[in-house]
Design an enzyme around this catalytic site. Structure first.
Site, PDB file in Angstrom:
ATOM      1  N   GLY A  19      47.996  41.961  36.099  1.00 38.60           N
ATOM      2  CA  GLY A  19      47.774  40.592  36.553  1.00 38.60           C
ATOM      3  C   GLY A  19      48.965  39.949  37.239  1.00 38.60           C
ATOM      4  O   GLY A  19      48.971  38.729  37.446  1.00 38.60           O
ATOM      5  N   LYS A  20      49.973  40.742  37.642  1.00 38.78           N
ATOM      6  CA  LYS A  20      51.161  40.175  38.280  1.00 38.78           C
ATOM      7  C   LYS A  20      50.826  39.374  39.532  1.00 38.78           C
ATOM      8  O   LYS A  20      51.376  38.299  39.761  1.00 38.78           O
ATOM      9  CB  LYS A  20      52.148  41.284  38.682  1.00 38.78           C
ATOM     10  CG  LYS A  20      52.786  42.059  37.566  1.00 38.78           C
ATOM     11  CD  LYS A  20      53.905  42.939  38.082  1.00 38.78           C
ATOM     12  CE  LYS A  20      53.501  43.874  39.206  1.00 38.78           C
ATOM     13  NZ  LYS A  20      52.436  44.825  38.842  1.00 38.78           N
ATOM     14  N   THR A  21      49.946  39.915  40.352  1.00 37.58           N
ATOM     15  CA  THR A  21      49.650  39.263  41.621  1.00 37.58           C
ATOM     16  C   THR A  21      48.891  37.961  41.415  1.00 37.58           C
ATOM     17  O   THR A  21      49.156  36.960  42.090  1.00 37.58           O
ATOM     18  CB  THR A  21      48.883  40.226  42.545  1.00 37.58           C
ATOM     19  OG1 THR A  21      49.678  41.402  42.758  1.00 37.58           O
ATOM     20  CG2 THR A  21      48.585  39.584  43.882  1.00 37.58           C
ATOM     21  N   LYS A  37      57.363  40.062  48.446  1.00 44.77           N
ATOM     22  CA  LYS A  37      57.129  41.377  47.848  1.00 44.77           C
ATOM     23  C   LYS A  37      58.103  42.332  48.529  1.00 44.77           C
ATOM     24  O   LYS A  37      57.877  42.750  49.672  1.00 44.77           O
ATOM     25  CB  LYS A  37      55.680  41.818  48.095  1.00 44.77           C
ATOM     26  CG  LYS A  37      55.322  43.174  47.509  1.00 44.77           C
ATOM     27  CD  LYS A  37      54.836  43.053  46.094  1.00 44.77           C
ATOM     28  CE  LYS A  37      54.295  44.385  45.584  1.00 44.77           C
ATOM     29  NZ  LYS A  37      53.709  44.262  44.243  1.00 44.77           N
ATOM     30  N   LEU A 192      39.422  34.073  34.839  1.00 43.49           N
ATOM     31  CA  LEU A 192      38.935  32.923  35.588  1.00 43.49           C
ATOM     32  C   LEU A 192      37.524  33.199  36.106  1.00 43.49           C
ATOM     33  O   LEU A 192      37.216  34.323  36.527  1.00 43.49           O
ATOM     34  CB  LEU A 192      39.874  32.630  36.762  1.00 43.49           C
ATOM     35  CG  LEU A 192      41.323  32.300  36.381  1.00 43.49           C
ATOM     36  CD1 LEU A 192      42.180  32.151  37.636  1.00 43.49           C
ATOM     37  CD2 LEU A 192      41.382  31.051  35.535  1.00 43.49           C
TER      38      LEU A 192
END
Length: 210
Positions: A19-21, A37, A192
């Protein structure tokens, strides 16, 4: 209330796909700023930079150019090898941020992902000198992975800004990470219903301090 996050952060993860992005996009959606990045592998697919610009609603203007764009969706050192590229640490200096303001730098994979012979992601973190935000899964296995990541960052004297847990809330795992790791879980980002700028702004307001 917990202290707010530093304005400039290096976002890493306990693994790929944690879930970093999405967390990076939430940070951009909530407080603006720019995204960088340093090394993008898998550039033939939808890149992380493009995803952050789209999900945050900030558009391409929030993006700082990657130092390296590599086609294969592999660890950066392997993707570079396939293209006959050697990643040069001198090209990974922190870029100038137009107008100053918040900056999110997102790594590839986890702390010990190799970039080149003798160069790990943690070495880049040390060179950039930014506080590190660790993104982890909330569920089974996260305690071990998160404590290992936090421990390695501290072994290298890197500043750990905190942990973000992604997924359904798990109070026991959060408590264990905070207790055994002596680290702050700064946010719990539950799944979400939709990945769009409005949902990410709402997640920022709901989940993050400050």
């Amino acid at each position: 209330m917990s202290a707010p996050l530093p304005p400039r952060l290096f976002v890493t993860g306990t693994d790929t796909g944690v879930g970093k992005t999405v967390v990076s996009a939430v940070l951009l959606a909530g407080r603006g700023g720019h995204y960088w990045k340093p090394v993008q592998s898998g550039a033939d697919e939808d890149s992380d930079s493009q995803t952050v610009a789209r999900l945050s609603g900030r558009g391409p203007g929030c993006l700082l150019p990657e130092a390296y764009r590599l086609a294969a969706p592999l660890s950066p050192h392997r993707a570079a090898l396939l293209e006959g590229v050697r990643i040069d640490p001198a090209r990974l200096a922190l870029p100038e941020v137009p107008g100053g303001g918040p900056l999110v730098v997102e790594g590839a994979g986890g702390v010990l992902v190799p970039l080149a012979p003798g160069l790990l992601m943690a070495d880049l973190m040390a060179t950039l000198g930014l506080p590190v935000l660790v993104v982890a899964r909330s569920g089974l296995g996260t305690i071990n992975h998160t404590l290992l990541t936090v421990g390695e960052l501290r072994r290298r004297a890197l500043d750990v800004a905190g942990v973000v847990l992604c997924g359904p809330r798990d109070a026991a795992n959060r408590e264990a990470i905070e207790s055994y790791g002596q680290v702050r879980v700064v946010a719990e980002l539950e799944p979400l219903p939709e990945l769009c700028p409005a949902a990410l702004r709402a997640a920022w307001a709901r989940c993050f301090p400050g």
